[in-house]
Write a protein that holds these residues in place. Structure first.
Motif, PDB file in Angstrom:
ATOM      1  N   PRO A   1       0.796  -1.226   0.000  1.00  0.00           N
ATOM      2  CA  PRO A   1       0.000   0.000   0.000  1.00  0.00           C
ATOM      3  C   PRO A   1       0.832   1.282   0.000  1.00  0.00           C
ATOM      4  O   PRO A   1       0.313   2.351  -0.306  1.00  0.00           O
ATOM      5  CB  PRO A   1      -0.838  -0.123   1.277  1.00  0.00           C
ATOM      6  N   TRP A   2       2.094   1.170   0.335  1.00  0.00           N
ATOM      7  CA  TRP A   2       3.001   2.316   0.339  1.00  0.00           C
ATOM      8  C   TRP A   2       3.640   2.564  -1.023  1.00  0.00           C
ATOM      9  O   TRP A   2       4.283   3.586  -1.233  1.00  0.00           O
ATOM     10  CB  TRP A   2       4.108   2.069   1.374  1.00  0.00           C
ATOM     11  N   LEU A   3       3.462   1.657  -1.966  1.00  0.00           N
ATOM     12  CA  LEU A   3       4.165   1.746  -3.249  1.00  0.00           C
ATOM     13  C   LEU A   3       3.765   2.993  -4.035  1.00  0.00           C
ATOM     14  O   LEU A   3       4.611   3.634  -4.667  1.00  0.00           O
ATOM     15  CB  LEU A   3       3.892   0.491  -4.079  1.00  0.00           C
ATOM     16  N   ALA A   4       2.491   3.361  -3.996  1.00  0.00           N
ATOM     17  CA  ALA A   4       2.043   4.540  -4.736  1.00  0.00           C
ATOM     18  C   ALA A   4       2.703   5.812  -4.206  1.00  0.00           C
ATOM     19  O   ALA A   4       3.050   6.716  -4.982  1.00  0.00           O
ATOM     20  CB  ALA A   4       0.524   4.662  -4.658  1.00  0.00           C
ATOM     21  N   ASP A   5       2.909   5.891  -2.885  1.00  0.00           N
ATOM     22  CA  ASP A   5       3.560   7.071  -2.321  1.00  0.00           C
ATOM     23  C   ASP A   5       5.042   7.117  -2.680  1.00  0.00           C
ATOM     24  O   ASP A   5       5.607   8.207  -2.851  1.00  0.00           O
ATOM     25  CB  ASP A   5       3.380   7.099  -0.804  1.00  0.00           C
ATOM     26  N   VAL A   6       5.669   5.960  -2.783  1.00  0.00           N
ATOM     27  CA  VAL A   6       7.050   5.936  -3.285  1.00  0.00           C
ATOM     28  C   VAL A   6       7.089   6.485  -4.707  1.00  0.00           C
ATOM     29  O   VAL A   6       7.967   7.278  -5.072  1.00  0.00           O
ATOM     30  CB  VAL A   6       7.629   4.505  -3.225  1.00  0.00           C
ATOM     31  N   ALA A   7       6.106   6.085  -5.518  1.00  0.00           N
ATOM     32  CA  ALA A   7       6.027   6.605  -6.884  1.00  0.00           C
ATOM     33  C   ALA A   7       5.785   8.111  -6.878  1.00  0.00           C
ATOM     34  O   ALA A   7       6.346   8.842  -7.716  1.00  0.00           O
ATOM     35  CB  ALA A   7       4.911   5.890  -7.650  1.00  0.00           C
ATOM     36  N   ARG A   8       4.970   8.609  -5.961  1.00  0.00           N
ATOM     37  CA  ARG A   8       4.736  10.058  -5.883  1.00  0.00           C
ATOM     38  C   ARG A   8       6.022  10.800  -5.543  1.00  0.00           C
ATOM     39  O   ARG A   8       6.285  11.896  -6.067  1.00  0.00           O
ATOM     40  CB  ARG A   8       3.646  10.356  -4.852  1.00  0.00           C
TER      41      ARG A   8
END
Length: 258
Positions: free
Chosen positions: A109-116
């Protein structure tokens, strides 16, 4: 008579990112014969180039997921999102949101924030150059007037907030070094700036993101500090304003009634 360039492009482009669509009839080979196989080669090259662009923009995401997973995920994104700019570094702005809803990434669930964070890093890298605010400019303001100060954000300055340890995960997967186990459950906020040649990504303390966001939105210093204290009773205004100026988050100051 050959088709007009605009009408040809309009007929040629729509099927490029959809392998299930037939090659457009405007694509022909010698003697007017259909050229579906040639079009498929071109179509594949376009898709691969866009996937490669995403891999270059989001290297930490690819390292986390592995190349095969990343490229499969990126292929679905490419099919849904054709480029709108001729500049490849502009491509994939919606990729973090796509990652957030991608079925097979829900265990991360943290992957999208890493992408951001990766998108913010690239945007900061390409942002317009500007001289950062010098600490002496703030020191010259009398304390009785500080609350009315309004700050102009640096073109590269961005804040990314996360309910997870996205900043730590981002940093651990950008340099190619071995990665130890990371507890992803701690919320982290990050400031991204580029006061000189190098992009800086640093953690913000509790209340710091609220404070920085208020200031970059043009709200006066006193109002920003009050909002930050509401967010965290431990907020230290002096330390935070010094940290933001030291990171090059602003370019100038003025009074709110000016």
């Amino acid at each position: 008579m050959p088709p007009e360039p605009l009408s040809f492009a309009a007929a040629f482009a729509p099927a490029l990112l959809d392998p299930l669509r037939a090659a457009p009839t405007v694509v022909t080979g010698p003697n007017g014969r259909t050229a579906g196989k040639r079009y498929d080669v071109y179509r594949n090259n376009v898709t691969v180039s866009l996937i490669d662009a995403l891999a270059a923009i989001y290297p930490a995401v690819q390292r986390i997921t592995g190349a095969d997973f990343f490229r499969a995920m990126a292929r679905f994104h490419v099919r849904e999102n054709p480029p709108t700019s001729p500049l490849l570094f502009e491509y994939g702005r919606g990729f973090p949101d796509f990652v957030a809803r991608y079925e097979h990434a829900q265990t991360m669930p943290w992957l999208a924030d890493v992408a951001r964070l990766e998108r913010a890093w690239l945007d900061a890298y390409h942002a317009r150059d500007a001289a950062p605010l010098a600490p002496a400019q703030l020191a010259a303001i009398g304390p009785e007037r500080l609350a009315d100060l309004v700050f102009t954000p640096h073109p590269a300055a961005q804040i990314v907030r996360s309910d997870f340890s996205a900043g730590t995960i981002f940093a651990a997967n950008r340099d190619g070094a071995s990665v130890n186990r990371i507890d992803a459950s701690t919320p982290e906020d990050a400031l991204i700036t580029r006061p000189g040649f190098d992009v800086i990504v640093q953690h913000l303390p509790p209340g710091g993101a609220v404070f920085a966001i208020c200031l970059t939105e043009g709200r006066p210093l006193g109002e920003a500090a009050a909002s930050a204290l509401d967010a965290s009773s431990d907020f230290d205004i002096a330390a935070n304003i010094a940290g933001l100026i030291g990171a090059g988050a602003f370019t100038s100051i003025a009074f709110g009634d000016a």
